[in-house]
Design a protein around this motif. Structure first.
Motif, PDB file in Angstrom:
ATOM      1  N   VAL A   1       0.859  -1.190   0.000  1.00  0.00           N
ATOM      2  CA  VAL A   1       0.000   0.000   0.000  1.00  0.00           C
ATOM      3  C   VAL A   1       0.893   1.236   0.000  1.00  0.00           C
ATOM      4  N   HIS A   2       0.805   2.029  -1.078  1.00  0.00           N
ATOM      5  CA  HIS A   2       1.573   3.267  -1.219  1.00  0.00           C
ATOM      6  C   HIS A   2       0.696   4.465  -0.905  1.00  0.00           C
ATOM      7  N   THR A   3       1.327   5.511  -0.448  1.00  0.00           N
ATOM      8  CA  THR A   3       0.645   6.804  -0.398  1.00  0.00           C
ATOM      9  C   THR A   3       0.894   7.550  -1.698  1.00  0.00           C
ATOM     10  N   LEU A   4       1.905   7.126  -2.475  1.00  0.00           N
ATOM     11  CA  LEU A   4       2.336   7.841  -3.675  1.00  0.00           C
ATOM     12  C   LEU A   4       1.562   7.370  -4.901  1.00  0.00           C
ATOM     13  N   ARG A   5       1.394   8.300  -5.844  1.00  0.00           N
ATOM     14  CA  ARG A   5       0.793   7.963  -7.126  1.00  0.00           C
ATOM     15  C   ARG A   5       1.891   7.577  -8.100  1.00  0.00           C
ATOM     16  N   PRO A   6       1.623   6.683  -9.044  1.00  0.00           N
ATOM     17  CA  PRO A   6       2.655   6.330 -10.020  1.00  0.00           C
ATOM     18  C   PRO A   6       2.924   7.488 -10.967  1.00  0.00           C
ATOM     19  N   PRO A   7       4.148   7.601 -11.469  1.00  0.00           N
ATOM     20  CA  PRO A   7       4.450   8.668 -12.436  1.00  0.00           C
ATOM     21  C   PRO A   7       3.928   8.290 -13.821  1.00  0.00           C
ATOM     22  N   THR A   8       3.964   9.275 -14.719  1.00  0.00           N
ATOM     23  CA  THR A   8       3.612   9.056 -16.127  1.00  0.00           C
ATOM     24  C   THR A   8       4.880   9.214 -16.956  1.00  0.00           C
ATOM     25  N   LEU A   9       5.212   8.188 -17.716  1.00  0.00           N
ATOM     26  CA  LEU A   9       6.431   8.222 -18.526  1.00  0.00           C
ATOM     27  C   LEU A   9       6.087   8.542 -19.973  1.00  0.00           C
ATOM     28  N   THR A  10       6.733   9.597 -20.509  1.00  0.00           N
ATOM     29  CA  THR A  10       6.596   9.916 -21.933  1.00  0.00           C
ATOM     30  C   THR A  10       7.960   9.811 -22.597  1.00  0.00           C
TER      31      THR A  10
ATOM     32  N   VAL B   1       4.040  16.130  -5.102  1.00  0.00           N
ATOM     33  CA  VAL B   1       5.090  15.284  -4.524  1.00  0.00           C
ATOM     34  C   VAL B   1       6.423  16.014  -4.533  1.00  0.00           C
ATOM     35  N   SER B   2       7.118  15.966  -3.401  1.00  0.00           N
ATOM     36  CA  SER B   2       8.491  16.483  -3.327  1.00  0.00           C
ATOM     37  C   SER B   2       9.426  15.311  -3.580  1.00  0.00           C
ATOM     38  N   MET B   3       9.755  15.111  -4.855  1.00  0.00           N
ATOM     39  CA  MET B   3      10.518  13.912  -5.214  1.00  0.00           C
ATOM     40  C   MET B   3      12.014  14.115  -4.976  1.00  0.00           C
ATOM     41  N   LEU B   4      12.700  12.995  -4.792  1.00  0.00           N
ATOM     42  CA  LEU B   4      14.135  13.004  -4.515  1.00  0.00           C
ATOM     43  C   LEU B   4      14.925  12.650  -5.765  1.00  0.00           C
ATOM     44  N   HIS B   5      14.609  11.522  -6.357  1.00  0.00           N
ATOM     45  CA  HIS B   5      15.276  11.065  -7.576  1.00  0.00           C
ATOM     46  C   HIS B   5      14.267  10.351  -8.463  1.00  0.00           C
ATOM     47  N   CYS B   6      14.579  10.309  -9.758  1.00  0.00           N
ATOM     48  CA  CYS B   6      13.823   9.493 -10.702  1.00  0.00           C
ATOM     49  C   CYS B   6      14.725   8.388 -11.216  1.00  0.00           C
ATOM     50  N   TYR B   7      14.127   7.268 -11.516  1.00  0.00           N
ATOM     51  CA  TYR B   7      14.865   6.114 -12.022  1.00  0.00           C
ATOM     52  C   TYR B   7      14.186   5.609 -13.285  1.00  0.00           C
TER      53      TYR B   7
ATOM     54  N   PHE C   1      10.988  12.757   1.964  1.00  0.00           N
ATOM     55  CA  PHE C   1      10.741  12.369   3.355  1.00  0.00           C
ATOM     56  C   PHE C   1      10.495  10.859   3.439  1.00  0.00           C
ATOM     57  N   GLY C   2      11.389  10.175   4.121  1.00  0.00           N
ATOM     58  CA  GLY C   2      11.247   8.735   4.300  1.00  0.00           C
ATOM     59  C   GLY C   2      11.870   7.902   3.213  1.00  0.00           C
ATOM     60  N   GLY C   3      12.168   8.530   2.068  1.00  0.00           N
ATOM     61  CA  GLY C   3      12.788   7.784   0.973  1.00  0.00           C
ATOM     62  C   GLY C   3      11.891   6.730   0.356  1.00  0.00           C
ATOM     63  N   SER C   4      10.564   6.914   0.473  1.00  0.00           N
ATOM     64  CA  SER C   4       9.633   5.925  -0.065  1.00  0.00           C
ATOM     65  C   SER C   4       9.716   5.879  -1.586  1.00  0.00           C
ATOM     66  N   THR C   5       9.491   4.698  -2.111  1.00  0.00           N
ATOM     67  CA  THR C   5       9.520   4.484  -3.557  1.00  0.00           C
ATOM     68  C   THR C   5       8.104   4.490  -4.104  1.00  0.00           C
ATOM     69  N   SER C   6       7.925   5.188  -5.211  1.00  0.00           N
ATOM     70  CA  SER C   6       6.600   5.275  -5.824  1.00  0.00           C
ATOM     71  C   SER C   6       6.273   3.989  -6.563  1.00  0.00           C
ATOM     72  N   PRO C   7       4.998   3.779  -6.871  1.00  0.00           N
ATOM     73  CA  PRO C   7       4.676   2.714  -7.826  1.00  0.00           C
ATOM     74  C   PRO C   7       5.336   3.025  -9.168  1.00  0.00           C
ATOM     75  N   HIS C   8       5.509   2.020  -9.978  1.00  0.00           N
ATOM     76  CA  HIS C   8       6.186   2.197 -11.260  1.00  0.00           C
ATOM     77  C   HIS C   8       5.202   2.678 -12.323  1.00  0.00           C
TER      78      HIS C   8
ATOM     79  N   CYS D   1       9.602   3.841 -15.332  1.00  0.00           N
ATOM     80  CA  CYS D   1      10.275   4.725 -14.391  1.00  0.00           C
ATOM     81  C   CYS D   1       9.527   4.744 -13.069  1.00  0.00           C
ATOM     82  N   PHE D   2      10.211   5.210 -12.047  1.00  0.00           N
ATOM     83  CA  PHE D   2       9.603   5.451 -10.741  1.00  0.00           C
ATOM     84  C   PHE D   2      10.400   6.548 -10.057  1.00  0.00           C
ATOM     85  N   TYR D   3       9.939   6.995  -8.909  1.00  0.00           N
ATOM     86  CA  TYR D   3      10.639   8.066  -8.202  1.00  0.00           C
ATOM     87  C   TYR D   3      10.655   7.771  -6.713  1.00  0.00           C
ATOM     88  N   THR D   4      11.561   8.427  -6.024  1.00  0.00           N
ATOM     89  CA  THR D   4      11.626   8.362  -4.565  1.00  0.00           C
ATOM     90  C   THR D   4      11.338   9.755  -4.010  1.00  0.00           C
ATOM     91  N   VAL D   5      10.769   9.793  -2.805  1.00  0.00           N
ATOM     92  CA  VAL D   5      10.407  11.081  -2.206  1.00  0.00           C
ATOM     93  C   VAL D   5      11.416  11.478  -1.146  1.00  0.00           C
TER      94      VAL D   5
END
Length: 540
Positions: free
Chosen positions: A199-208, A230-236, A281-288, A275-279
């Protein structure tokens, strides 16, 4: 009778005492050590005898139910055993009964989807055996909370978190079981295997990806678009066949070669990217993100040449789709931006203007835009090349072109006198500067009409008589001299109607030069009044 009473009863052990239909149980009929045993027998209180040669017998729950006790699960099976001795074949006393509880099979728990947000929903399915009449299913989490539902239950992420007494982001571990009636009361089934729901609190990103089709030397921009809140940290970014690439910003540009290295593939290839991202606070990983595809070609676009670029409907144009020399092409295709694709077995195609108009679904006069591409064989499939740049072909109506190329011999009249045109193909002669008088000039015609050939002869005759009237006032002698000169000039320089008609047929194929004979207007009245005499013939 005495020997039978003298034998000691065996001891029956069962291991394990509780099984399911698919599990196994070991029955051990333990005989006295001093007895030479011929055979052991196992039987249930509700069923038939099972003969076992050794006194150690293993049965599945299904075999115990169907072959021995003639019962169905869930059931408690009562088992006894005895033995026979080798000498005399006497039967021993029977053992005490032992109980084996046979449960129904455990359910199978499925969760779909396994990754959700708090606002998303997940479906829990506790799949029970088809032979079992189930009254209710129960779902529970390892961290707490058991809920009784139907065996197909849908919960939101928030409800699942409340049931498990947890907070997102978290992995919720879930199991299930079901209840059946056994001996007049509810009997619990074995529990299912564990299933996990993230269960994530984050929404998945949209990749174009832009552009979606490139060559190895081209570049593609990957944009992992995160939710604005979202205050994101990194994208992968990662491919389904390769390695993860870390990008400090969520906008990443890669060449086709870099993308192939990242995916461990070779062109031509379709690279699947997520792709996905990390936030922060807490370093949580978003859905892909959902999957995006990038096609990487090895092929270069062809070069299209058209020759000639300007034609009529009856003319022909050659289209040449020039492929790279290293490519073993299969077919070339030519198409217009407004029409249909034409297949050409060679990359050199000749079409008439009419065919090109049909192909483009246009009418002349028009500018037709043409492109081409080629195909190559790769493995068991055919790959198309990138398309060429457009080339233009101007198609004119045949009548329009003929009218534009027809030479004109229309007369022109100078303000000071009469212009007589004769379409003889003489070389051009530059005239001397005209002051006043009769000027004879040959000049090249660049007009556009040839329908007025006979006009100069009639106009010249009229002007001759006009000139005679003027000369009469100046004296007979001067008039005679001038009249003779004009007649000679007119006879030598002016063609008759038949000759003009004959020469008109040549106008379309050769340059036309005009000869001008101009007769000035009458001398000024002041000059006549003074009685002066003018010779108005000037040779050039």
């Amino acid at each position: 009778m005495y020997q039978a009473q003298a034998l000691l009863p065996p001891t029956l052990t069962v291991n394990p005492p509780v099984i399911t239909e698919t599990d196994s149980v070991t029955l051990h009929c333990q005989t006295p050590p001093s007895v030479s045993v011929s055979q052991c027998y196992f039987y249930t209180l509700s069923g038939g005898i099972v003969r076992g040669f050794p006194c150690l017998k293993t049965l599945t729950g299904t075999e115990l139910l169907l072959k021995m006790s003639q019962q169905s699960s869930p059931a408690e099976v009562q088992v006894k055993c005895y033995y026979t001795v080798k000498h005399g074949g006497s039967n021993s006393p029977h053992s005490d009964p032992s109980s084996i509880t046979v449960h129904t099979p455990p359910p199978t728990l499925t969760v779909n989807p396994p990754v959700i947000t708090e606002s998303d929903s997940v479906t829990l399915h506790c799949q029970t055996p088809p032979s079992v009449s189930v009254s209710q299913c129960y779902f529970y989490t390892l961290s707490g909370g058991t809920r009784g539902f139907s065996c197909l239950k849908t919960l939101t992420g928030t409800e699942l978190l409340q049931m498990s007494q947890q907070r997102s982001p978290v992995d919720v571990q879930v199991k299930c079981f079901y209840i059946v009636m056994f001996k007049g009361s509810n009997s619990l089934s074995p529990h299912s295997d564990l299933s996990s729901i993230t269960v994530h609190t984050l929404r998945p990103p949209t990749l174009t990806v832009n552009p979606p089709v490139i060559t190895e030397t081209d570049s593609v921009t990957l944009h992992c678009q995160t939710p604005p809140s979202v205050s994101m940290l990194h994208c992968y970014f990662y491919t389904l066949t390769g390695l993860i690439v870390r990008g400090f910003s969520c906008l990443k540009t890669l060449t086709g070669t870099e993308l192939l290295l990242m995916s461990q593939q070779r062109s031509p290839a379709e690279v699947q990217v997520k792709c996905f991202y990390t936030v922060t606070f807490g370093g949580s990983t978003s859905p892909h993100s959902d999957l995006s595809s990038i096609t990487v070609h090895t092929l270069r676009p062809p070069t299209l040449t058209v020759n000639p670029p300007v034609i009529t409907e009856t003319d022909s144009v050659t289209l040449h789709c020039q492929t790279p020399p290293s490519v073993s092409m299969l077919h070339c295709y030519f198409y217009t931006l407004t029409g249909l694709i034409v297949r050409g077995f060679s990359c050199l195609k000749t079409l008439t203007g009419t065919e090109l108009l049909k192909m483009s679904q246009q009418r002349s006069p028009v500018e037709v835009q043409v492109k081409c591409l080629y195909t190559v064989k790769h493995g068991g499939s055919t790959s198309p090349s990138p398309h060429s740049d457009p080339s233009s072909i101007n198609i004119y109506n045949t009548v329009e072109k003929e009218s534009s190329t027809t030479q004109s011999i229309a007369p022109s009249k100078d303000s000071t006198g009469l212009t007589v045109i004769s379409p003889y193909p003489f070389p051009p002669v530059t005239p001397a500067k005209q002051t006043s008088g009769w000027t004879v000039v040959m000049s090249k015609n660049t007009g556009s009409s040839s329908s007025s050939s006979p006009t100069p002869v009639k106009a010249a005759s009229a002007e001759i008589w006009k000139f005679v009237a003027v000369v009469a006032g100046c004296g007979v002698a001067v008039g005679v001299i001038l009249l003779v000169s004009v007649l000679l000039c007119n006879n030598k320089r002016t063609a008759g109607p038949d000759e003009v008609k004959r020469q008109d047929t040549k106008v379309e194929y050769s340059d036309t030069y005009h000869m001008y004979c101009t007769i000035p207007e009458e001398p000024a009245a002041s000059d006549l009044m003074m009685g002066q005499m003018y010779s108005t013939v000037q040779s050039h």
